[in-house]
Motif scaffolding. Structure first.
Motif, mmCIF file in Angstrom:
data_model
loop_
_atom_site.group_PDB
_atom_site.id
_atom_site.type_symbol
_atom_site.label_atom_id
_atom_site.label_comp_id
_atom_site.label_asym_id
_atom_site.label_seq_id
_atom_site.Cartn_x
_atom_site.Cartn_y
_atom_site.Cartn_z
ATOM 1 N N ASP A 8 0.823 -1.210 0.000
ATOM 2 C CA ASP A 8 0.000 0.000 0.000
ATOM 3 C C ASP A 8 0.858 1.262 0.000
ATOM 4 O O ASP A 8 0.504 2.259 -0.646
ATOM 5 C CB ASP A 8 -0.924 0.003 1.221
ATOM 6 C CG ASP A 8 -2.019 -1.041 1.126
ATOM 7 O OD1 ASP A 8 -2.322 -1.474 -0.002
ATOM 8 O OD2 ASP A 8 -2.574 -1.419 2.179
ATOM 9 N N GLN A 9 1.961 1.236 0.724
ATOM 10 C CA GLN A 9 2.845 2.408 0.771
ATOM 11 C C GLN A 9 3.493 2.670 -0.581
ATOM 12 O O GLN A 9 3.583 3.817 -1.026
ATOM 13 C CB GLN A 9 3.895 2.207 1.868
ATOM 14 C CG GLN A 9 3.289 2.222 3.272
ATOM 15 C CD GLN A 9 4.163 1.568 4.319
ATOM 16 O OE1 GLN A 9 5.166 0.908 4.007
ATOM 17 N NE2 GLN A 9 3.795 1.719 5.580
ATOM 18 N N THR A 68 -0.028 7.144 8.524
ATOM 19 C CA THR A 68 1.093 7.515 9.377
ATOM 20 C C THR A 68 2.204 8.153 8.536
ATOM 21 O O THR A 68 2.190 8.050 7.295
ATOM 22 C CB THR A 68 1.657 6.274 10.080
ATOM 23 O OG1 THR A 68 2.282 5.431 9.089
ATOM 24 C CG2 THR A 68 0.558 5.488 10.794
ATOM 25 N N PRO A 69 3.193 8.761 9.188
ATOM 26 C CA PRO A 69 4.336 9.281 8.422
ATOM 27 C C PRO A 69 5.046 8.213 7.597
ATOM 28 O O PRO A 69 5.538 8.499 6.497
ATOM 29 C CB PRO A 69 5.254 9.848 9.510
ATOM 30 C CG PRO A 69 4.332 10.220 10.616
ATOM 31 C CD PRO A 69 3.258 9.175 10.606
ATOM 32 N N LEU A 70 5.100 6.976 8.098
ATOM 33 C CA LEU A 70 5.734 5.904 7.345
ATOM 34 C C LEU A 70 4.941 5.569 6.090
ATOM 35 O O LEU A 70 5.509 5.179 5.064
ATOM 36 C CB LEU A 70 5.878 4.661 8.233
ATOM 37 C CG LEU A 70 6.726 3.517 7.679
ATOM 38 C CD1 LEU A 70 8.143 3.967 7.369
ATOM 39 C CD2 LEU A 70 6.746 2.346 8.667
ATOM 40 N N ALA A 75 5.607 8.985 -0.774
ATOM 41 C CA ALA A 75 4.808 9.910 -1.577
ATOM 42 C C ALA A 75 5.379 11.316 -1.525
ATOM 43 O O ALA A 75 5.378 12.037 -2.541
ATOM 44 C CB ALA A 75 3.357 9.905 -1.089
ATOM 45 N N TYR A 76 5.894 11.719 -0.371
ATOM 46 C CA TYR A 76 6.477 13.058 -0.271
ATOM 47 C C TYR A 76 7.790 13.156 -1.037
ATOM 48 O O TYR A 76 8.154 14.238 -1.514
ATOM 49 C CB TYR A 76 6.616 13.486 1.189
ATOM 50 C CG TYR A 76 5.312 14.073 1.671
ATOM 51 C CD1 TYR A 76 4.959 15.370 1.337
ATOM 52 C CD2 TYR A 76 4.404 13.312 2.397
ATOM 53 C CE1 TYR A 76 3.741 15.896 1.718
ATOM 54 C CE2 TYR A 76 3.194 13.822 2.783
ATOM 55 C CZ TYR A 76 2.855 15.129 2.449
ATOM 56 O OH TYR A 76 1.644 15.645 2.806
ATOM 57 N N SER A 259 10.335 5.906 13.216
ATOM 58 C CA SER A 259 10.378 6.345 14.610
ATOM 59 C C SER A 259 9.184 7.231 14.950
ATOM 60 O O SER A 259 8.587 7.101 16.026
ATOM 61 C CB SER A 259 11.681 7.104 14.877
ATOM 62 O OG SER A 259 12.803 6.268 14.719
ATOM 63 N N ALA A 260 8.832 8.147 14.025
ATOM 64 C CA ALA A 260 7.689 9.021 14.270
ATOM 65 C C ALA A 260 6.390 8.235 14.324
ATOM 66 O O ALA A 260 5.499 8.529 15.133
ATOM 67 C CB ALA A 260 7.619 10.090 13.186
ATOM 68 N N THR A 261 6.279 7.226 13.486
ATOM 69 C CA THR A 261 5.064 6.414 13.453
ATOM 70 C C THR A 261 4.888 5.613 14.731
ATOM 71 O O THR A 261 3.772 5.459 15.249
ATOM 72 C CB THR A 261 5.098 5.474 12.236
ATOM 73 O OG1 THR A 261 5.090 6.261 11.048
ATOM 74 C CG2 THR A 261 3.907 4.522 12.235
#
Length: 344
Positions: A8-9, A68-70, A75-76, A259-261
């Motif tokens: 999906d990512q 989530t950020p992960l 995409a970014y 880590s953020a996720t």
């Protein structure tokens, strides 16, 4: 740590690349640099809303995807590759943590643009496009704020100052990282800074990869002394250095997203490592691309300047190299370092 992105990512990143390939070619980015607010940020913004990226970090009950950020870091990278005009990170990454919930659905739909600045920075990017501006503890409609245009190296990322009260009159210079602490509003502002810095780092990796590809392509065409310059050892070494820098920076960005996720205790350190490495790699890519192209790289005959200028603009966004390196050094040598700039 070993991990790989899931299907999906990868699919989200591929979808973003496909829609931006159609809606955000270099000519469209160049047109955005010349257009007034009514014609910006252009069809790419609508396309990103349609594929869900603008609402990716909003909960599903507010029209978002709850990612989530992960989930979105790849995409970014793609948005960096295409140098998408408009305050994308400010609207899609920072604003969901900063503006009242009643505005979230309009963000996801692409009908509300938000400009935001971290503590210590005087600049609101693309504030002339925004429906809301966020500065410190203040969330205000753009029409109620007096905006003053300022010079920007990137004509597709225009800068403005405002007449809103400063969150901290003693705030250090732009990009500095003041001390953390305070109530839930400050915690949300700190989280918004971390996620925005991470998304900006991902964009810098995408920009660096685009610049490297442009340099490699030109080196295969330009001829000197009867040979293509890509056959010269000096050129090969410079391009190889760029490739190495980007391949080292990208995993740091992915680690920071992980880590953020997962709310890792090292998340802030990892974000600073990612932003620093991505900034330096993108800067090296920009310098090398300009050296390979020579003086023609400065001209409007090529689109190279679109990515060169965006690298310069994003290196200073959401914490420049100095404060992020200071926080990274403190985390490695002295334990927990100072906190990031906040948008309380």
């Amino acid at each position: 740590m070993r991990f790989s992105f899931n299907e999906d990512q990868w699919l989200l990143a591929e979808t973003v690349r496909e829609v931006l390939d159609k809606t955000c070619p270099p000519d469209a980015v160049r047109a955005a640099a010349r257009a007034d607010a009514s014609a910006r940020p252009g069809p790419a913004w609508r396309a990103l809303a349609d594929v869900g990226l603008l609402g990716a970090h909003l909960p599903e009950e507010r029209g978002g995807l709850g990612l989530t950020p992960l989930d979105t870091v790849l995409a970014y990278e793609e948005t960096g590759w295409f140098a998408v005009p408009g305050p994308l990170v400010e609207t899609a990454v920072a604003a969901p943590l900063l503006v009242p919930a009643e505005h979230h659905e309009r963000i996801a739909e692409g009908t509300l643009i938000v400009s935001a600045r971290p503590a210590g920075s005087p600049y609101l990017p693309d504030a002339d496009l925004a429906g809301l501006v966020v500065a410190g503890a203040t969330v205000a409609p753009r029409e109620s704020v007096t905006l003053t245009p300022r010079a920007s190296v990137d004509a597709t990322r225009r800068l403005f100052t405002d007449d809103l009260p400063a969150p901290n009159e003693s705030a250090p210079h732009t990009g500095s990282i003041p001390a953390d602490g305070g109530p839930a509003g400050e915690a949300a502002g700190s989280a918004a800074f971390e996620r925005a810095a991470l998304a900006t780092a991902a964009q810098l990796v995408g920009l660096g990869r685009r610049l490297r590809e442009e340099a490699v392509g030109y080196a295969r065409q330009r001829r000197q002394f009867g040979k293509v310059i890509g056959s010269f050892q000096a050129v090969k070494h410079r391009l190889a250095d760029v490739a190495v820098a980007l391949e080292f920076a990208a995993p740091l960005v992915y680690r920071a997203a992980y880590s953020a996720t997962h709310d890792a205790p090292t998340a802030r350190r990892d974000v600073s490592a990612a932003k620093t490495a991505a900034s330096r790699a993108a800067h090296l890519a920009a310098r090398t691309a300009l050296q390979v192209h020579g003086a023609i790289g400065y001209t409007d005959e090529l689109h190279l300047g679109l990515w060169l200028n965006r690298v310069v603009a994003l290196r200073a966004a959401w914490g420049d190299d100095g404060p992020h390196r200071a926080r990274l050094r403190a985390a490695l040598l002295d334990g927990p370092g100072p906190a990031a700039p906040r948008l309380p």
